[in-house]
Design an enzyme around this catalytic site. Structure first.
Site, PDB file in Angstrom:
ATOM      1  N   HIS A 254      -9.249  -0.586  -6.082  1.00 33.92           N
ATOM      2  CA  HIS A 254     -10.563  -0.605  -5.409  1.00 33.92           C
ATOM      3  C   HIS A 254     -11.530   0.459  -5.920  1.00 33.92           C
ATOM      4  O   HIS A 254     -12.726   0.378  -5.617  1.00 33.92           O
ATOM      5  CB  HIS A 254     -10.413  -0.410  -3.896  1.00 33.92           C
ATOM      6  CG  HIS A 254      -9.616  -1.464  -3.205  1.00 33.92           C
ATOM      7  ND1 HIS A 254      -9.928  -2.805  -3.297  1.00 33.92           N
ATOM      8  CD2 HIS A 254      -8.515  -1.386  -2.399  1.00 33.92           C
ATOM      9  CE1 HIS A 254      -9.051  -3.500  -2.572  1.00 33.92           C
ATOM     10  NE2 HIS A 254      -8.176  -2.665  -2.030  1.00 33.92           N
TER      11      HIS A 254
HETATM   12  C1  TV7 Z   1      -4.612  -0.829  -2.731  1.00 33.79           C
HETATM   13  N1  TV7 Z   1      -7.152  -1.328   6.341  1.00 33.79           N
HETATM   14  C2  TV7 Z   1      -5.733  -0.730  -0.476  1.00 33.79           C
HETATM   15  C3  TV7 Z   1      -6.099  -1.392   0.826  1.00 33.79           C
HETATM   16  C4  TV7 Z   1      -7.234  -0.674   1.530  1.00 33.79           C
HETATM   17  C5  TV7 Z   1      -7.561  -1.222   2.896  1.00 33.79           C
HETATM   18  C6  TV7 Z   1      -8.121  -0.591   5.839  1.00 33.79           C
HETATM   19  C7  TV7 Z   1      -6.997   0.713   7.167  1.00 33.79           C
HETATM   20  C8  TV7 Z   1      -6.564   1.903   7.883  1.00 33.79           C
HETATM   21  C9  TV7 Z   1      -7.110   3.130   7.519  1.00 33.79           C
HETATM   22  C10 TV7 Z   1      -6.702   4.296   8.162  1.00 33.79           C
HETATM   23  C11 TV7 Z   1      -5.746   4.201   9.213  1.00 33.79           C
HETATM   24  C12 TV7 Z   1      -5.627   1.871   8.926  1.00 33.79           C
HETATM   25  C13 TV7 Z   1      -4.068   0.682  10.250  1.00 33.79           C
HETATM   26  C14 TV7 Z   1      -6.437  -0.550   7.148  1.00 33.79           C
HETATM   27  C15 TV7 Z   1     -13.446  -1.224   7.363  1.00 33.79           C
HETATM   28  C16 TV7 Z   1     -12.733  -0.038   7.791  1.00 33.79           C
HETATM   29  C17 TV7 Z   1     -11.650  -0.120   8.841  1.00 33.79           C
HETATM   30  C18 TV7 Z   1     -10.747   3.547   8.731  1.00 33.79           C
HETATM   31  C19 TV7 Z   1      -9.969   3.983   9.945  1.00 33.79           C
HETATM   32  N2  TV7 Z   1      -5.241   2.980   9.560  1.00 33.79           N
HETATM   33  C20 TV7 Z   1      -4.894  -1.574  -1.413  1.00 33.79           C
HETATM   34  C21 TV7 Z   1      -8.781  -0.581   3.465  1.00 33.79           C
HETATM   35  C22 TV7 Z   1      -9.127  -1.074   4.864  1.00 33.79           C
HETATM   36  C23 TV7 Z   1      -7.189   5.558   7.810  1.00 33.79           C
HETATM   37  N3  TV7 Z   1     -10.421  -0.587   5.237  1.00 33.79           N
HETATM   38  O1  TV7 Z   1      -5.533  -2.777  -1.791  1.00 33.79           O
HETATM   39  C24 TV7 Z   1      -6.763   6.693   8.455  1.00 33.79           C
HETATM   40  O2  TV7 Z   1      -5.107   0.683   9.289  1.00 33.79           O
HETATM   41  O3  TV7 Z   1     -10.848  -2.294   6.602  1.00 33.79           O
HETATM   42  C25 TV7 Z   1     -11.193  -1.235   6.122  1.00 33.79           C
HETATM   43  C26 TV7 Z   1     -12.509  -0.545   6.476  1.00 33.79           C
HETATM   44  C27 TV7 Z   1     -13.536   1.201   7.991  1.00 33.79           C
HETATM   45  C28 TV7 Z   1     -12.645   2.427   7.925  1.00 33.79           C
HETATM   46  N4  TV7 Z   1     -11.587   2.365   8.932  1.00 33.79           N
HETATM   47  C29 TV7 Z   1     -10.763   1.129   8.816  1.00 33.79           C
HETATM   48  O4  TV7 Z   1      -3.682  -1.945  -0.804  1.00 33.79           O
HETATM   49  C30 TV7 Z   1      -3.957   0.473  -2.610  1.00 33.79           C
HETATM   50  N5  TV7 Z   1      -8.058   0.658   6.350  1.00 33.79           N
HETATM   51  C31 TV7 Z   1      -5.326   5.358   9.860  1.00 33.79           C
HETATM   52  C32 TV7 Z   1      -5.836   6.601   9.492  1.00 33.79           C
HETATM   53 ZN    ZN Z   2      -3.658  -3.925  -0.820  1.00 27.89          ZN
END
Ligand code: TV7
Ligand code: ZN
Ligand code: CA
Length: 393
Positions: free
Chosen positions: A159
């Site tokens: 990403h």
């Molecule tokens: C390659 N999903 C990476 C995959 C990246 C996924 C997301 C989380 C997550 C973040 C945390 C956390 C989480 C239980 C799960 C819209 C948001 C929602 C942050 C809290 N628990 C790969 C990225 C994805 C961080 N992000 O492809 C700290 O889940 O959906 C989102 C974005 C905004 C930011 N918030 C989540 O596998 C390596 N994040 C707990 C603590």
């Molecule tokens: Zn992934």
């Protein structure tokens, strides 16, 4: 008697840095670099060190990272630290830097998307250097014909953008590895079986025909939101980006029924001279973030199938959040690369307790419903084939 393709002995180079397991994104963060150390423990205790060359890569330098990323962004990553962020927060500069006496670190964090998904943690830059160093050195060894398959489970951070962190990724080791391969190879194929769309790699090569990117991913109300079937590349790169959007619950059999034909067509039409496979383990059944239903063998079939084409191959990690299953699968896939099928019983190792109560190697499928109907998969596959036909092959 060896079959001419899949039975040919492969020289495998495996990259591992024992520091990698010590980096922490934070207590509740799903990304756990520790799973790479767990994978390595299985790899060693299954005796795979006898079948491959093991290296600790030279960590990537700022200059090497800047072959893709902006100097400004790489500089920021090398400067930032939890202490600096805390100091900025105390002086009121973290939120936007209005009263900033600390150089506006808060403003920079916003600009470079460093924060909750991509936190600042101790040793962040070294972590990025190790991840990128393994992929770059793996690519370099493949290019110089020092091996046939190179493995870096600390890589696959698909990403990361030119000047922005995203989805737990800061430095795009994959783009850096592909750039290294492009010094010697006219055409490189990138395949991504992580449950998330490989947006950073796709974007980096969206306007060139020298890299074809192909991602299979869950699509629809799922991070990062890109990867529509209609996104096929632009300019010279038109028809050189392939996206296969999936619904929840795809099984081994259904995945194989689209993966193998799509990859075969791409191989026939694009004729790459090297392949990079991102093996994200979040497409496995029971993943903490993923919603697909692949068993270890279903996932590993992708590695076996890509390997069967006999091209120089860079195998990378990526996502994977049920860490015991990620370690199982990447160890098994290391075995496939090195030409040894690992046995069912997990051998004694430092992390043995993680593998209970079964202490078996397999990751089974579940009885989750497969929302990918046969008709849906056929329709997407047909459309992907139509797009490929336009590549002029
Ligand atoms: C390659 N999903 C990476 C995959 C990246 C996924 C997301 C989380 C997550 C973040 C945390 C956390 C989480 C239980 C799960 C819209 C948001 C929602 C942050 C809290 N628990 C790969 C990225 C994805 C961080 N992000 O492809 C700290 O889940 O959906 C989102 C974005 C905004 C930011 N918030 C989540 O596998 C390596 N994040 C707990 C603590
Ligand atoms: Zn992934
Ligand atoms: Ca993917």
């Amino acid at each position: 008697v060896m079959s001419p393709i899949s039975g040919t002995k492969k020289r495998t180079c495996y990259f591992f840095d024992s520091d990698i397991g010590n980096y922490h994104y934070g207590p509740s963060h799903p990304m756990k670099p520790h799973r790479i150390r767990m994978t390595h423990s299985l790899v060693m205790n299954y005796g795979l060190y006898k079948k491959m060359e093991i290296f600790r890569a030279k960590p990537a330098t700022r200059k090497e990272m800047a072959q893709f990323h902006t100097d400004e962004y790489v500089d920021f990553l090398s400067r930032v630290s939890p202490d600096l962020v805390d100091a900025a927060a105390e002086s009121g500069a973290a939120g936007g830097g209005a009263g900033g006496r600390t150089g506006g670190i808060g403003r920079e964090m916003g600009k470079f998307n460093v924060g909750d998904d991509c936190p600042v943690f101790d040793g962040l830059f070294e972590y990025c250097s190790i991840s990128a160093g393994g992929s770059m050195e793996g690519a370099a060894r493949l290019s110089r014909d020092k091996c046939d398959i190179a493995i870096n489970w600390a890589g696959g951070l698909h990403h990361a953008k030119k000047a922005e962190a995203s989805g737990f990724c800061y430095i795009n080791d994959i783009v850096l590895g592909i750039l290294e391969l492009l010094r010697y190879h006219p055409r490189v194929l990138y395949v991504d079986i992580d449950v998330h769309h490989g947006d950073g790699v796709e974007e980096a090569f969206y306007t060139t025909d020298r890299v074809m990117t192909c991602s299979f991913h869950k699509y629809g109300e799922f991070f990062p939101g890109t990867g529509d079937i209609k996104d096929i590349g632009h300019g010279k790169g038109k028809n050189y980006a392939v996206n296969f959007p999936l619904r929840d619950g795809i099984t081994d059999e259904a995945y194989k029924s689209v993966f193998e034909p799509v990859i075969s067509q791409i191989m026939e039409w694009y004729r790459p001279s090297a392949v990079v496979l991102q093996c994200g383990g979040d497409s496995l059944s029971g993943d903490r973030l993923g919603t697909l239903n692949l068993s270890m063998r279903g996932h590993a079939n992708c590695v076996q199938f890509i390997k069967s084409f006999g091209l120089p191959l860079l195998l990378l990690g990526g996502g994977g959040y049920t860490i015991r299953n990620v370690a199982r699968t990447w160890a098994f896939e290391t075995g496939l690369a090195a030409g040894q099928e690992l046995g069912h019983e997990i051998p004694m190792n430092e992390y043995y307790e993680y593998f209970g109560p079964t202490y078996h190697l397999d990751v089974p499928q579940s009885n989750a419903e497969d929302l990918n109907t046969r008709e849906y998969l056929e329709k997407i596959k047909t459309q992907v084939f139509e797009n490929l036909r336009n590549t002029g092959g």
